[in-house]
Scaffold this active site. Structure first.
Site, PDB file in Angstrom:
ATOM      1  N   LYS A  46       0.798  -1.323  -0.307  1.00  0.00           N
ATOM      2  CA  LYS A  46      -0.110  -0.167  -0.095  1.00  0.00           C
ATOM      3  C   LYS A  46       0.944   1.514   0.029  1.00  0.00           C
ATOM      4  O   LYS A  46       2.062   1.697   0.776  1.00  0.00           O
ATOM      5  CB  LYS A  46      -0.567  -0.266   1.085  1.00  0.00           C
ATOM      6  N   LEU A  76      -5.426   6.924   1.410  1.00  0.00           N
ATOM      7  CA  LEU A  76      -4.727   6.747   1.799  1.00  0.00           C
ATOM      8  C   LEU A  76      -4.371   6.335   3.146  1.00  0.00           C
ATOM      9  O   LEU A  76      -3.564   6.232   3.855  1.00  0.00           O
ATOM     10  CB  LEU A  76      -3.305   7.806   1.902  1.00  0.00           C
ATOM     11  N   CYS A 135      -2.163  10.702  -5.820  1.00  0.00           N
ATOM     12  CA  CYS A 135      -3.727  10.435  -4.788  1.00  0.00           C
ATOM     13  C   CYS A 135      -4.180  11.555  -5.060  1.00  0.00           C
ATOM     14  O   CYS A 135      -4.627  12.403  -5.109  1.00  0.00           O
ATOM     15  CB  CYS A 135      -2.553  10.114  -3.951  1.00  0.00           C
ATOM     16  N   SER A 200      -6.370   5.618 -10.311  1.00  0.00           N
ATOM     17  CA  SER A 200      -7.770   5.568 -10.859  1.00  0.00           C
ATOM     18  C   SER A 200      -8.037   7.109 -11.430  1.00  0.00           C
ATOM     19  O   SER A 200      -7.501   7.617 -11.257  1.00  0.00           O
ATOM     20  CB  SER A 200      -8.798   5.147  -9.158  1.00  0.00           C
TER      21      SER A 200
END
Length: 317
Positions: A46, A76, A135, A200
Protein backbone atom coordinates in the site's frame (compact mmCIF):
# COMPACT_ATOMS: atom_id res chain seq x y z
CA UNK A 1 3.19 -25.50 -26.23
CA UNK A 2 4.94 -23.99 -23.22
CA UNK A 3 4.02 -20.35 -22.65
CA UNK A 4 6.43 -18.01 -20.85
CA UNK A 5 4.71 -15.32 -18.76
CA UNK A 6 7.88 -14.12 -17.05
CA UNK A 7 9.06 -10.53 -17.29
CA UNK A 8 11.70 -8.22 -15.88
CA UNK A 9 10.99 -4.84 -14.23
CA UNK A 10 13.77 -2.52 -13.04
CA UNK A 11 16.25 -5.32 -13.65
CA UNK A 12 14.34 -7.70 -11.36
CA UNK A 13 12.82 -10.93 -12.71
CA UNK A 14 9.14 -11.72 -12.10
CA UNK A 15 8.07 -15.37 -12.62
CA UNK A 16 4.89 -14.03 -14.21
CA UNK A 17 3.81 -10.52 -15.08
CA UNK A 18 0.76 -10.24 -12.77
CA UNK A 19 0.65 -8.37 -9.46
CA UNK A 20 -1.76 -6.50 -7.25
CA UNK A 21 -2.55 -2.85 -7.76
CA UNK A 22 -1.15 -0.86 -4.86
CA UNK A 23 -3.95 -0.23 -2.40
CA UNK A 24 -5.66 -3.61 -2.78
CA UNK A 25 -4.95 -6.46 -0.37
CA UNK A 26 -1.63 -4.93 0.71
CA UNK A 27 -2.08 -2.69 3.75
CA UNK A 28 -1.28 -5.27 6.43
CA UNK A 29 1.30 -8.04 6.68
CA UNK A 30 -1.32 -10.79 6.59
CA UNK A 31 -2.68 -9.38 3.32
CA UNK A 32 0.82 -9.19 1.85
CA UNK A 33 1.37 -12.80 2.92
CA UNK A 34 -1.76 -13.78 0.98
CA UNK A 35 -0.16 -12.23 -2.10
CA UNK A 36 3.08 -14.14 -1.46
CA UNK A 37 1.07 -17.37 -1.30
CA UNK A 38 -1.00 -16.52 -4.39
CA UNK A 39 -0.15 -17.10 -8.04
CA UNK A 40 0.87 -13.46 -8.56
CA UNK A 41 4.29 -12.82 -10.04
CA UNK A 42 5.17 -10.20 -7.42
CA UNK A 43 3.53 -7.88 -4.91
CA UNK A 44 3.46 -4.20 -4.10
CA UNK A 45 2.64 -2.60 -0.77
CA UNK A 46 0.00 0.00 0.00
CA UNK A 47 1.26 3.51 -0.76
CA UNK A 48 2.91 4.69 2.45
CA UNK A 49 2.92 8.11 4.05
CA UNK A 50 5.34 9.29 6.71
CA UNK A 51 2.87 8.55 9.51
CA UNK A 52 0.04 6.03 9.68
CA UNK A 53 -3.37 7.14 8.39
CA UNK A 54 -6.85 5.79 8.99
CA UNK A 55 -8.00 7.32 5.71
CA UNK A 56 -11.43 8.66 4.80
CA UNK A 57 -14.69 7.71 6.56
CA UNK A 58 -16.66 4.62 5.52
CA UNK A 59 -18.24 3.71 3.20
CA UNK A 60 -15.31 4.64 0.96
CA UNK A 61 -15.36 1.82 -1.63
CA UNK A 62 -18.28 0.45 -3.63
CA UNK A 63 -18.61 -1.85 -6.64
CA UNK A 64 -20.73 -0.44 -9.46
CA UNK A 65 -23.84 -2.17 -10.77
CA UNK A 66 -23.34 -4.46 -13.73
CA UNK A 67 -19.76 -5.35 -12.76
CA UNK A 68 -18.47 -2.39 -14.77
CA UNK A 69 -16.05 -1.27 -12.08
CA UNK A 70 -15.81 0.48 -8.74
CA UNK A 71 -15.63 3.84 -7.05
CA UNK A 72 -13.43 4.61 -4.07
CA UNK A 73 -12.19 7.46 -1.94
CA UNK A 74 -9.92 5.65 0.48
CA UNK A 75 -7.78 8.60 1.56
CA UNK A 76 -4.48 6.69 1.77
CA UNK A 77 -5.15 4.46 4.77
CA UNK A 78 -1.78 2.90 5.61
CA UNK A 79 0.42 1.90 8.53
CA UNK A 80 3.15 4.50 7.97
CA UNK A 81 6.34 3.93 6.01
CA UNK A 82 8.29 2.36 8.90
CA UNK A 83 5.80 -0.54 8.95
CA UNK A 84 6.55 -1.30 5.28
CA UNK A 85 10.26 -0.66 5.72
CA UNK A 86 10.26 -3.26 8.49
CA UNK A 87 8.29 -5.63 6.25
CA UNK A 88 10.86 -5.12 3.50
CA UNK A 89 13.70 -5.83 5.92
CA UNK A 90 12.13 -9.15 6.89
CA UNK A 91 10.88 -10.14 3.43
CA UNK A 92 12.19 -13.44 2.08
CA UNK A 93 13.77 -12.30 -1.19
CA UNK A 94 14.78 -15.89 -1.89
CA UNK A 95 11.21 -17.18 -1.55
CA UNK A 96 10.44 -20.35 -3.46
CA UNK A 97 8.03 -18.53 -5.78
CA UNK A 98 10.79 -16.16 -6.87
CA UNK A 99 8.68 -13.07 -6.20
CA UNK A 100 10.30 -9.65 -5.84
CA UNK A 101 8.88 -6.94 -3.58
CA UNK A 102 7.78 -3.50 -4.74
CA UNK A 103 7.33 -0.70 -2.18
CA UNK A 104 4.98 2.20 -2.91
CA UNK A 105 5.62 5.61 -1.33
CA UNK A 106 3.13 8.48 -1.40
CA UNK A 107 4.35 11.32 0.77
CA UNK A 108 1.90 14.15 1.34
CA UNK A 109 4.77 16.55 0.61
CA UNK A 110 8.16 16.46 -1.07
CA UNK A 111 9.75 16.56 2.39
CA UNK A 112 7.87 13.38 3.36
CA UNK A 113 8.94 11.61 0.16
CA UNK A 114 12.52 12.72 0.75
CA UNK A 115 12.56 11.30 4.29
CA UNK A 116 11.07 7.99 3.20
CA UNK A 117 13.37 7.58 0.20
CA UNK A 118 16.39 8.32 2.40
CA UNK A 119 15.30 5.64 4.86
CA UNK A 120 14.94 2.99 2.15
CA UNK A 121 18.23 4.06 0.57
CA UNK A 122 20.02 3.71 3.90
CA UNK A 123 18.48 0.26 4.45
CA UNK A 124 19.93 -0.86 1.08
CA UNK A 125 17.31 -3.55 0.47
CA UNK A 126 16.67 -5.42 -2.79
CA UNK A 127 13.07 -4.16 -2.98
CA UNK A 128 12.06 -1.83 -5.82
CA UNK A 129 10.61 1.58 -5.00
CA UNK A 130 7.63 3.20 -6.72
CA UNK A 131 6.85 6.85 -5.93
CA UNK A 132 3.13 7.55 -6.18
CA UNK A 133 2.45 10.94 -7.78
CA UNK A 134 -1.24 10.20 -8.20
CA UNK A 135 -3.39 10.19 -5.07
CA UNK A 136 -6.77 11.61 -6.15
CA UNK A 137 -8.65 10.98 -2.91
CA UNK A 138 -6.84 12.98 -0.23
CA UNK A 139 -8.95 16.09 0.52
CA UNK A 140 -7.02 19.29 -0.05
CA UNK A 141 -4.03 17.56 -1.66
CA UNK A 142 -3.75 17.94 -5.46
CA UNK A 143 -2.05 15.25 -7.52
CA UNK A 144 1.61 15.98 -8.22
CA UNK A 145 1.23 14.07 -11.49
CA UNK A 146 -0.92 16.87 -12.90
CA UNK A 147 1.62 19.58 -12.08
CA UNK A 148 4.47 19.04 -14.54
CA UNK A 149 6.76 21.60 -12.91
CA UNK A 150 6.25 20.17 -9.41
CA UNK A 151 6.76 16.62 -10.70
CA UNK A 152 10.06 17.49 -12.35
CA UNK A 153 11.23 19.37 -9.24
CA UNK A 154 10.33 16.37 -7.08
CA UNK A 155 12.29 14.02 -9.32
CA UNK A 156 15.30 16.33 -9.26
CA UNK A 157 15.34 15.85 -5.49
CA UNK A 158 14.32 12.18 -5.22
CA UNK A 159 16.24 10.64 -8.14
CA UNK A 160 19.74 11.20 -6.66
CA UNK A 161 18.54 10.11 -3.21
CA UNK A 162 17.13 6.80 -4.44
CA UNK A 163 20.20 6.37 -6.61
CA UNK A 164 19.05 3.24 -8.41
CA UNK A 165 16.22 2.12 -10.70
CA UNK A 166 12.72 3.04 -9.49
CA UNK A 167 9.28 3.79 -10.86
CA UNK A 168 6.46 6.32 -10.70
CA UNK A 169 2.71 5.71 -10.28
CA UNK A 170 0.82 8.07 -12.56
CA UNK A 171 -2.67 9.48 -12.79
CA UNK A 172 -4.49 9.08 -16.10
CA UNK A 173 -3.72 11.76 -18.68
CA UNK A 174 -6.33 12.82 -21.21
CA UNK A 175 -4.44 15.20 -23.49
CA UNK A 176 -1.74 14.29 -26.01
CA UNK A 177 0.27 17.34 -24.92
CA UNK A 178 0.35 15.98 -21.38
CA UNK A 179 1.69 12.63 -22.59
CA UNK A 180 4.43 14.52 -24.42
CA UNK A 181 5.30 16.75 -21.44
CA UNK A 182 5.30 13.95 -18.84
CA UNK A 183 7.38 11.58 -20.98
CA UNK A 184 9.92 14.33 -21.69
CA UNK A 185 10.36 14.76 -17.93
CA UNK A 186 10.78 11.03 -17.23
CA UNK A 187 13.28 10.69 -20.08
CA UNK A 188 15.58 13.14 -18.27
CA UNK A 189 16.09 10.77 -15.33
CA UNK A 190 18.03 7.57 -15.92
CA UNK A 191 16.89 6.02 -12.63
CA UNK A 192 13.22 6.34 -13.59
CA UNK A 193 12.92 3.02 -15.37
CA UNK A 194 9.18 2.38 -15.23
CA UNK A 195 5.87 4.18 -14.95
CA UNK A 196 2.66 2.58 -13.72
CA UNK A 197 -0.45 3.61 -15.68
CA UNK A 198 -3.03 4.28 -14.37
CA UNK A 199 -4.24 5.18 -10.94
CA UNK A 200 -8.00 5.53 -10.69
CA UNK A 201 -9.81 8.06 -12.85
CA UNK A 202 -10.36 10.80 -10.29
CA UNK A 203 -13.56 12.39 -9.07
CA UNK A 204 -16.35 10.35 -10.54
CA UNK A 205 -19.74 10.32 -8.85
CA UNK A 206 -21.87 7.18 -8.52
CA UNK A 207 -25.46 7.52 -7.32
CA UNK A 208 -27.91 4.82 -6.20
CA UNK A 209 -31.15 5.20 -8.17
CA UNK A 210 -33.47 3.88 -5.45
CA UNK A 211 -32.14 5.86 -2.50
CA UNK A 212 -31.00 8.82 -4.63
CA UNK A 213 -27.81 8.81 -2.56
CA UNK A 214 -24.13 8.80 -3.43
CA UNK A 215 -22.52 5.37 -3.03
CA UNK A 216 -19.58 6.55 -0.92
CA UNK A 217 -19.31 9.03 1.95
CA UNK A 218 -16.08 11.07 1.51
CA UNK A 219 -15.90 14.20 -0.62
CA UNK A 220 -19.69 14.35 -1.10
CA UNK A 221 -19.55 11.04 -2.96
CA UNK A 222 -16.74 11.95 -5.35
CA UNK A 223 -14.16 9.19 -5.83
CA UNK A 224 -11.74 7.44 -8.13
CA UNK A 225 -13.12 5.08 -10.77
CA UNK A 226 -11.58 1.67 -11.39
CA UNK A 227 -12.40 -1.63 -13.04
CA UNK A 228 -13.59 -2.45 -16.52
CA UNK A 229 -14.99 1.00 -17.35
CA UNK A 230 -11.48 2.55 -17.21
CA UNK A 231 -9.87 -0.02 -19.54
CA UNK A 232 -9.73 2.21 -22.67
CA UNK A 233 -8.19 5.06 -20.65
CA UNK A 234 -5.64 2.69 -19.11
CA UNK A 235 -4.69 1.20 -22.48
CA UNK A 236 -4.28 4.68 -23.99
CA UNK A 237 -1.93 5.75 -21.20
CA UNK A 238 0.08 2.52 -21.39
CA UNK A 239 0.49 2.86 -25.15
CA UNK A 240 1.20 6.60 -25.04
CA UNK A 241 4.11 6.13 -22.65
CA UNK A 242 5.31 2.95 -24.34
CA UNK A 243 5.70 5.00 -27.52
CA UNK A 244 7.33 8.02 -25.86
CA UNK A 245 9.71 6.69 -23.22
CA UNK A 246 13.37 6.07 -24.02
CA UNK A 247 14.53 2.50 -24.67
CA UNK A 248 15.05 0.71 -21.37
CA UNK A 249 12.12 2.40 -19.67
CA UNK A 250 9.02 0.27 -19.15
CA UNK A 251 5.31 0.59 -18.45
CA UNK A 252 3.31 -1.35 -15.87
CA UNK A 253 -0.33 -1.48 -16.90
CA UNK A 254 -3.14 -1.07 -14.40
CA UNK A 255 -6.87 -0.62 -14.93
CA UNK A 256 -9.76 -2.64 -16.24
CA UNK A 257 -8.43 -6.19 -15.81
CA UNK A 258 -11.18 -8.74 -15.18
CA UNK A 259 -9.79 -11.64 -17.22
CA UNK A 260 -6.86 -12.82 -19.29
CA UNK A 261 -8.21 -10.88 -22.26
CA UNK A 262 -7.58 -7.49 -20.66
CA UNK A 263 -4.08 -8.54 -19.62
CA UNK A 264 -3.39 -9.48 -23.24
CA UNK A 265 -4.61 -6.05 -24.37
CA UNK A 266 -2.39 -4.28 -21.82
CA UNK A 267 0.63 -6.20 -23.13
CA UNK A 268 -0.37 -5.46 -26.72
CA UNK A 269 -0.49 -1.77 -25.78
CA UNK A 270 3.03 -2.02 -24.35
CA UNK A 271 2.84 -3.16 -20.73
CA UNK A 272 5.74 -5.16 -19.29
CA UNK A 273 3.70 -6.16 -16.22
CA UNK A 274 0.02 -5.84 -15.35
CA UNK A 275 -1.67 -5.02 -12.04
CA UNK A 276 -5.14 -6.11 -10.90
CA UNK A 277 -7.15 -3.87 -8.55
CA UNK A 278 -10.95 -3.89 -8.53
CA UNK A 279 -11.22 -7.53 -9.59
CA UNK A 280 -8.78 -8.54 -6.83
CA UNK A 281 -10.91 -6.62 -4.33
CA UNK A 282 -14.06 -8.42 -5.49
CA UNK A 283 -12.68 -11.92 -6.13
CA UNK A 284 -9.72 -12.32 -3.79
CA UNK A 285 -6.23 -13.61 -4.53
CA UNK A 286 -7.55 -16.57 -6.53
CA UNK A 287 -7.96 -14.09 -9.37
CA UNK A 288 -4.26 -14.45 -10.24
CA UNK A 289 -4.50 -18.17 -10.97
CA UNK A 290 -7.66 -17.74 -13.05
CA UNK A 291 -6.39 -14.80 -15.08
CA UNK A 292 -3.03 -16.46 -15.64
CA UNK A 293 -4.76 -19.59 -16.98
CA UNK A 294 -6.96 -17.50 -19.29
CA UNK A 295 -3.96 -15.57 -20.58
CA UNK A 296 -2.05 -18.78 -21.34
CA UNK A 297 -5.07 -20.18 -23.20
CA UNK A 298 -5.42 -16.99 -25.24
CA UNK A 299 -1.74 -16.82 -26.10
CA UNK A 300 -1.72 -20.50 -27.06
CA UNK A 301 -4.71 -20.00 -29.35
CA UNK A 302 -2.91 -17.10 -31.01
CA UNK A 303 0.38 -18.98 -31.28
CA UNK A 304 2.40 -16.80 -28.90
CA UNK A 305 5.00 -18.49 -26.69
CA UNK A 306 6.05 -15.41 -24.69
CA UNK A 307 4.73 -11.97 -23.84
CA UNK A 308 7.74 -10.45 -25.62
CA UNK A 309 6.39 -11.62 -28.98
CA UNK A 310 3.43 -9.22 -28.99
CA UNK A 311 4.29 -6.52 -26.45
CA UNK A 312 3.54 -3.06 -27.87
CA UNK A 313 2.50 -4.46 -31.25
CA UNK A 314 -1.03 -3.10 -31.34
CA UNK A 315 -1.98 -2.37 -34.94
CA UNK A 316 -3.42 0.99 -35.97
CA UNK A 317 -5.70 1.70 -38.93
Amino acid sequence: MAVDLSTTIAGVKLPNLLLNASGVNCRFENELQQLVESKSGSLITKSATLNSREGNPEPRYAPLAGSIGSINSMGLPNQGYEYYLNYAKNFDYNNTAGKPLFISLAGLSLAENKTMCEAFRDANLPCVLEVNFSCPNVPGKPQVGYDMEAMEQALQVLDPIIGRPFGIKLPPYFDIAHFDQAAAIFNKFDNVVFVTCINSVGNGLAIDLDSETALIKPKDGFGGLGGLLVLPTALANVNAFYRRLKPGKQVIGCGGVTSGKEVFLHILAGASAVEIGTQLMEEGTGVFERVQKELVELMTAKGYKSVEEFRGKVKTL
